[in-house]
Design a protein around this motif. Structure first.
Motif, PDB file in Angstrom:
ATOM      1  N   PRO A 142       0.832  -1.204   0.000  1.00 20.88           N
ATOM      2  CA  PRO A 142       0.000   0.000   0.000  1.00 20.88           C
ATOM      3  C   PRO A 142       0.870   1.259   0.000  1.00 20.88           C
ATOM      4  O   PRO A 142       1.853   1.318   0.730  1.00 20.88           O
ATOM      5  CB  PRO A 142      -0.786  -0.113   1.308  1.00 20.88           C
ATOM      6  N   LEU A 143       0.467   2.213  -0.806  1.00 25.24           N
ATOM      7  CA  LEU A 143       1.267   3.436  -0.933  1.00 25.24           C
ATOM      8  C   LEU A 143       0.865   4.487   0.088  1.00 25.24           C
ATOM      9  O   LEU A 143       1.557   5.484   0.265  1.00 25.24           O
ATOM     10  CB  LEU A 143       1.126   3.998  -2.346  1.00 25.24           C
ATOM     11  N   GLY A 144      -0.264   4.272   0.741  1.00 22.85           N
ATOM     12  CA  GLY A 144      -0.706   5.233   1.742  1.00 22.85           C
ATOM     13  C   GLY A 144      -1.964   4.725   2.405  1.00 22.85           C
ATOM     14  O   GLY A 144      -2.654   3.851   1.850  1.00 22.85           O
ATOM     15  N   LEU A 145      -2.258   5.232   3.575  1.00 20.99           N
ATOM     16  CA  LEU A 145      -3.469   4.814   4.298  1.00 20.99           C
ATOM     17  C   LEU A 145      -4.142   6.055   4.875  1.00 20.99           C
ATOM     18  O   LEU A 145      -3.517   6.823   5.633  1.00 20.99           O
ATOM     19  CB  LEU A 145      -3.104   3.843   5.425  1.00 20.99           C
ATOM     20  N   ALA A 146      -5.422   6.232   4.519  1.00 21.16           N
ATOM     21  CA  ALA A 146      -6.181   7.370   5.054  1.00 21.16           C
ATOM     22  C   ALA A 146      -6.270   7.266   6.577  1.00 21.16           C
ATOM     23  O   ALA A 146      -6.377   6.166   7.124  1.00 21.16           O
ATOM     24  CB  ALA A 146      -7.581   7.375   4.452  1.00 21.16           C
ATOM     25  N   ASP A 147      -6.246   8.401   7.255  1.00 18.70           N
ATOM     26  CA  ASP A 147      -6.501   8.410   8.695  1.00 18.70           C
ATOM     27  C   ASP A 147      -7.994   8.503   8.974  1.00 18.70           C
ATOM     28  O   ASP A 147      -8.470   8.044  10.015  1.00 18.70           O
ATOM     29  CB  ASP A 147      -5.808   9.625   9.339  1.00 18.70           C
ATOM     30  N   ILE A 148      -8.710   9.090   8.028  1.00 20.73           N
ATOM     31  CA  ILE A 148     -10.137   9.348   8.235  1.00 20.73           C
ATOM     32  C   ILE A 148     -10.784   9.495   6.858  1.00 20.73           C
ATOM     33  O   ILE A 148     -10.132   9.956   5.913  1.00 20.73           O
ATOM     34  CB  ILE A 148     -10.316  10.627   9.109  1.00 20.73           C
TER      35      ILE A 148
END
Ligand SMILES: Cc1cc2nc3c(=O)[nH]c(=O)nc-3n(C[C@H](O)[C@H](O)[C@H](O)COP(=O)(O)OP(=O)(O)OC[C@H]3O[C@@H](n4cnc5c(N)ncnc54)[C@H](O)[C@@H]3O)c2cc1C
Length: 443
Positions: free
Chosen positions: A50-56
């Motif tokens: 995964p290149l990024g993960l949303a916090d919200i």
């Protein structure tokens, strides 16, 4: 710039008050779902996921709530990555720095249909828009093969599709009449921009402003038929694809595949196994001329189907879709490169030699064809090395293995410096130092 847990908690409280409990989530599953798009089509990007993960994740239900949500995020210093249906295939919708994912799927109202125009909120699916236009005796100029994708996502991340032979890309200036955009400001409001003023927000991944509502052009509705033909070889199909694309009234779509790619498409008697396939969305007045071209090139007409469902089915087998079907049909890993130019037809054998085992899917356009060149994946270096070989034989390429804005980059940077001074909108997508080749989008 990643946000701290305190910043996210404060934003969550404010967004819950604004959008309700169901309008915001910090659950891991929801955040993971909102942090992926179609990037897995690229083995080079897939290796990095995964290149990024949303916090919200927030789900505003209309254009005004989109503006209020962006304003709240900016006040709390949280970055905002807009998301339509998440079908973009370069990772453009992935929140590289976490923060807020602004999911548009609930803002899906067709606000108005007038003579020659339609107003819709950012999350409205393209098929819903086309249907609303048809009910008013009109049609949209163009929609992508991902017909369920959103108008905001198509305008921000897409480029063309069914309708492009006549109308070019959605960056051509005729497609968008006006946009209501939102800048990254603590008191963000909808800013209504018309004509040329709206253009700089098209195909820039939301980096210079979020599209909350769009006004797009309509044209009088035409009757369309789905036309299926097959040929003994792909060279036979490509020998007439341009002439079929140039028929008048202009076809809405003309696609062709090599037998190996056609064999991977869903079973359909009109796409016989072992033969090259040509599929087109035609004005009924051109069926006879198209049939003559097919038969003159040694092919045969397999079927002619009526009704909107028949034509949308052909749309959904165009552009990247045949490559996706090819990838699903085998354990082998395939990559693809977006390519364009007359050489796709005129130097087909050389195009196929650029990568070992390469296979072309092709789309007619008015000026020159565009296509997807798929081949078994070895390494990123091998993929990039092929770009020079494509250029050497006169083929333009666009690399689907990178997530950077690839259209009017300098203009976008300059605009974003004023509309998003803190760099909170879809961060990481404007190339600072270009380290990977991007090529030219649909040049
Ligand atoms: C199999 C396959 C076939 C495809 N065929 C085509 C095709 O025929 N033509 C084509 O052009 N594309 C095609 N694509 C790419 C993509 O599906 C389309 O461009 C689609 O229209 C994107 O819409 P979306 O709602 O899924 O956008 P998303 O993927 O959610 O977003 C696309 C980009 O726009 C940004 N964005 C989303 N909404 C907004 C907004 N409201 N304001 C500002 N920025 C926003 C996102 O951050 C992201 O950068 C294809 C992709 C796949 C996987």
């Amino acid at each position: 710039m990643t946000a701290s847990p305190d910043q996210i908690a404060a934003l969550e409280a404010e967004l819950t008050a604004l959008l309700g409990e169901r309008g915001v989530t910090t659950e891991l599953r929801g955040r993971e779902k909102a942090s992926l798009d179609g990037a897995k089509m690229s083995p080079i990007l897939a290796e990095q996921l995964p290149l990024g993960l949303a916090d919200i994740v927030a789900f505003p239900a209309n254009a005004e709530q989109i503006a209020q949500t962006v304003a709240a995020a900016v006040r709390h210093g949280v970055s905002v990555t807009p998301r339509g249906k998440g079908t973009g295939n370069y990772g453009q919708a992935i929140p590289l720095e976490g923060g807020l994912v602004l999911d548009m799927s609930k803002a899906r109202a067709v606000v108005e249909v007038g003579d020659g125009y339609l107003v819709a909120e950012a999350g409205t699916p393209m098929v819903v828009i086309e249907q609303a236009a048809r009910e008013a005796g009109q049609q949209i100029l163009m929609y992508p093969s991902t017909a369920q994708s959103s108008i905001g996502g198509f305008l921000s991340g897409g480029s063309g599709g069914t309708g492009s032979i006549k109308h070019g890309s959605n960056m051509s200036g005729d497609y968008v009449l006006a946009l209501d955009v939102v800048y990254a400001s603590p008191d963000a409001q909808l800013v209504h921009l018309e004509g040329a003023d709206a253009q700089p927000y098209v195909h820039t991944y939301g980096t210079a402003g979020i599209i909350a509502r769009a006004t797009i052009a309509l044209e009088p509705m035409q009757e369309w038929v789905g036309f299926y033909a097959s040929f003994p070889s792909f060279a036979d199909a490509t020998s007439v694809i341009r002439q079929i694309g140039w028929l008048e009234p202009t076809p809405r779509l003309v696609s062709a595949d090599l037998p190996r790619i056609a064999d991977a498409l869903p079973d359909d008697p009109a796409i016989p196994k072992g033969r090259a396939s040509l599929r087109a969305i035609l004005d009924p007045a051109t069926i006879e001329a198209a049939s003559a071209l097919v038969e003159g090139a040694g092919g045969r007409v397999e079927d002619v189907r009526e009704g909107p469902q028949a034509t949308v089915k052909i749309s959904m087998l165009s552009y990247n879709h045949p490559i996706e079907w090819l990838q699903k049909s085998t354990d082998e890993t395939y990559f693809h490169v977006e390519v364009s130019g007359p050489a796709l037809v005129e130097r087909l054998d050389e195009v196929h030699q650029v990568y070992p085992g390469a296979m072309l899917h092709i789309e007619a356009q008015r000026d020159h064809p565009i296509g997807m060149l798929a081949a078994p994946y070895v390494s990123a270096e091998e993929v990039y090395a092929g770009y020079d070989r494509l250029t050497a034989i006169g083929v333009r390429f666009h690399s689907p293995h990178q997530w950077f804005v690839d259209h009017e980059v300098e203009r976008t940077k300059a605009l974003a410096a004023t509309t998003d001074p803190e760099g909170l909108l879809n961060p990481g997508k404007i190339p600072l130092n270009e380290t990977v080749p991007t090529g030219v989008k649909w040049a």
